[in-house]
Enzyme design. Structure first.
Site, PDB file in Angstrom:
ATOM      1  N   ASP A 198      24.445  15.395 -33.791  1.00 55.68           N
ATOM      2  CA  ASP A 198      23.602  14.218 -34.024  1.00 55.68           C
ATOM      3  C   ASP A 198      23.013  14.207 -35.424  1.00 55.68           C
ATOM      4  O   ASP A 198      22.462  15.220 -35.883  1.00 55.68           O
ATOM      5  CB  ASP A 198      22.416  14.229 -33.044  1.00 55.68           C
ATOM      6  CG  ASP A 198      22.730  13.538 -31.738  1.00 55.68           C
ATOM      7  OD1 ASP A 198      23.676  12.729 -31.687  1.00 55.68           O
ATOM      8  OD2 ASP A 198      22.016  13.806 -30.755  1.00 55.68           O
ATOM      9  N   ASP A 223      20.305  15.950 -30.577  1.00 49.54           N
ATOM     10  CA  ASP A 223      18.921  16.129 -31.045  1.00 49.54           C
ATOM     11  C   ASP A 223      17.972  16.248 -29.849  1.00 49.54           C
ATOM     12  O   ASP A 223      16.767  16.445 -30.022  1.00 49.54           O
ATOM     13  CB  ASP A 223      18.500  15.020 -32.018  1.00 49.54           C
ATOM     14  CG  ASP A 223      18.594  13.625 -31.422  1.00 49.54           C
ATOM     15  OD1 ASP A 223      19.014  13.480 -30.252  1.00 49.54           O
ATOM     16  OD2 ASP A 223      18.239  12.662 -32.141  1.00 49.54           O
ATOM     17  N   SER A 224      18.537  16.183 -28.634  1.00 51.15           N
ATOM     18  CA  SER A 224      17.771  16.555 -27.439  1.00 51.15           C
ATOM     19  C   SER A 224      17.275  17.994 -27.547  1.00 51.15           C
ATOM     20  O   SER A 224      16.416  18.412 -26.775  1.00 51.15           O
ATOM     21  CB  SER A 224      18.628  16.392 -26.173  1.00 51.15           C
ATOM     22  OG  SER A 224      19.857  17.065 -26.317  1.00 51.15           O
ATOM     23  N   GLU A 241      24.157   5.113 -23.220  1.00 56.89           N
ATOM     24  CA  GLU A 241      23.087   5.840 -22.504  1.00 56.89           C
ATOM     25  C   GLU A 241      22.228   4.874 -21.689  1.00 56.89           C
ATOM     26  O   GLU A 241      21.691   3.892 -22.230  1.00 56.89           O
ATOM     27  CB  GLU A 241      22.215   6.610 -23.510  1.00 56.89           C
ATOM     28  CG  GLU A 241      21.087   7.369 -22.819  1.00 56.89           C
ATOM     29  CD  GLU A 241      20.385   8.406 -23.679  1.00 56.89           C
ATOM     30  OE1 GLU A 241      20.786   8.608 -24.844  1.00 56.89           O
ATOM     31  OE2 GLU A 241      19.429   9.021 -23.170  1.00 56.89           O
ATOM     32  N   GLU A 276      22.517   6.596 -33.837  1.00 54.49           N
ATOM     33  CA  GLU A 276      22.034   5.626 -32.848  1.00 54.49           C
ATOM     34  C   GLU A 276      21.924   4.236 -33.474  1.00 54.49           C
ATOM     35  O   GLU A 276      21.462   4.097 -34.596  1.00 54.49           O
ATOM     36  CB  GLU A 276      20.655   6.062 -32.318  1.00 54.49           C
ATOM     37  CG  GLU A 276      20.700   7.380 -31.567  1.00 54.49           C
ATOM     38  CD  GLU A 276      19.358   7.770 -30.950  1.00 54.49           C
ATOM     39  OE1 GLU A 276      18.400   6.966 -30.988  1.00 54.49           O
ATOM     40  OE2 GLU A 276      19.285   8.891 -30.418  1.00 54.49           O
ATOM     41  N   LYS A 289      27.086  11.765 -34.813  1.00 58.11           N
ATOM     42  CA  LYS A 289      26.658  10.637 -33.968  1.00 58.11           C
ATOM     43  C   LYS A 289      25.398  10.018 -34.553  1.00 58.11           C
ATOM     44  O   LYS A 289      24.515  10.737 -35.024  1.00 58.11           O
ATOM     45  CB  LYS A 289      26.418  11.128 -32.534  1.00 58.11           C
ATOM     46  CG  LYS A 289      25.878  10.043 -31.599  1.00 58.11           C
ATOM     47  CD  LYS A 289      26.066  10.404 -30.132  1.00 58.11           C
ATOM     48  CE  LYS A 289      25.104  11.401 -29.570  1.00 58.11           C
ATOM     49  NZ  LYS A 289      23.687  10.969 -29.627  1.00 58.11           N
TER      50      LYS A 289
HETATM   51  O1  KIV Z   1      20.761  14.338 -27.939  1.00 57.03           O
HETATM   52  C1  KIV Z   1      21.461  14.236 -26.924  1.00 57.03           C
HETATM   53  O2  KIV Z   1      21.539  15.128 -26.081  1.00 57.03           O
HETATM   54  C2  KIV Z   1      22.196  12.996 -26.733  1.00 57.03           C
HETATM   55  C3  KIV Z   1      22.708  12.719 -25.360  1.00 57.03           C
HETATM   56  C4  KIV Z   1      21.599  12.154 -24.563  1.00 57.03           C
HETATM   57  C5  KIV Z   1      23.884  11.827 -25.389  1.00 57.03           C
HETATM   58  O3  KIV Z   1      22.332  12.230 -27.628  1.00 57.03           O
END
Ligand code: KIV
Length: 265
Positions: free
Chosen positions: A85, A46-47, A182, A115, A113
């Site tokens: 994510d 989600d970056s 992280e 959090e 994934k």
């Molecule tokens: O969204 C992302 O790129 C991530 C990485 C920072 C692991 O979750």
């Protein structure tokens, strides 16, 4: 024809001590470059909210955005495992998490994934019960940025470190197959990696994790204000091209040369 990486195979990497090389991907063409260079893990992070959409945080990213980019990346991959994510506030309940993860899996993800630690155990169990592989994410949690105030190292004091270690064990018991760590001290990441049987993937977590992941744009030296975070290295400088930069990153990860001391907390 190279065989595709499967979820169970990730544990084999840990067992034989081979580092897992991961990078983020958001579109088909870059995904294909990562794949042919030999990346094992392609993370549709989600970056994308920051590097693709230009937001200051990952908070504006929706499930629809994630599914769209997951489908794009799927078309570029042959071998790498595709991890996506679950975005901000898309998994407040186990059933919402399963519904969201189903969208990502139908778009081509092989694992999702989320959090958080002990507060996510029921959600992890619900996903696993549906046959959905899960990656946990501990340490700096970008989706909680407005609670944290700023991006900074986590788990630095003994109580926070102990809590993170416990969270890692609880997530493993709940059924995660992978754990992203992280921005935590390298010594803490080393302790977590020794404690859990699932592979740990570090970003700003030192060299002792079972693998590494970086945001692709960071690896290519594309930093918004020209100042990279401590844990980032520009692999494009001197590499001669994007695929060569990705290969240099993979080689450095496999050799245990990246991250070096200067990239650690
Ligand atoms: O969204 C992302 O790129 C991530 C990485 C920072 C692991 O979750």
């Amino acid at each position: 024809m190279r065989t595709a990486i499967t979820v169970p195979e990730l544990r084999e990497f840990k067992r034989r001590g081979e580092k897992i090389a991961g990078l983020t991907a958001y579109d088909a063409r870059f995904a294909a470059v990562l794949d042919s260079a030999g990346v094992e893990l392609a993370l549709v992070g989600d970056s994308l909210g920051t590097v693709i959409q230009g937001h200051a945080t990952t908070v504006p990213v929706t499930l629809a955005h994630m599914a769209y980019h997951t489908a794009c990346v799927r078309r570029g991959l042959q071998r790498a495992l595709l991890l996506s994510d679950l975005p901000f506030a898309s998994y407040p309940t186990p059933s919402r998490a399963v519904a969201g993860a189903a969208k990502l899996m139908r778009a081509g993800a092989q694992m999702v994934k989320l959090e958080g630690g002990r507060s996510r155990l029921e959600t992890v169990r619900a996903l696993v019960a549906e046959g959905i592989p899960v990656c946990g994410h501990l340490g700096l949690l970008p989706q909680s940025i407005h609670r944290l105030g700023r991006y900074r190292v986590q788990g630095a004091d003994p109580q926070a470190a102990q809590r993170l270690l416990e969270d890692a064990c609880l997530l493993e018991e709940a059924g995660v197959d992978l754990l992203v760590l992280e921005c935590i001290p390298a010594t803490l990441a080393e302790a977590v990696t020794a404690e859990v049987s699932v592979p740990t993937i570090g970003i700003g977590a030192g060299p002792h994790c079972d693998g590494q992941v970086l945001v692709l744009h960071d690896l290519l030296g594309l930093w918004p204000d020209g100042t990279p975070p401590r844990f980032v290295k520009d692999f494009l400088a001197g590499a001669g091209g994007i695929e060569a930069a990705v290969r240099a990153y993979i080689t450095a990860v496999k050799a245990g040369e990246f991250p070096a001391d200067i990239h650690c907390y």
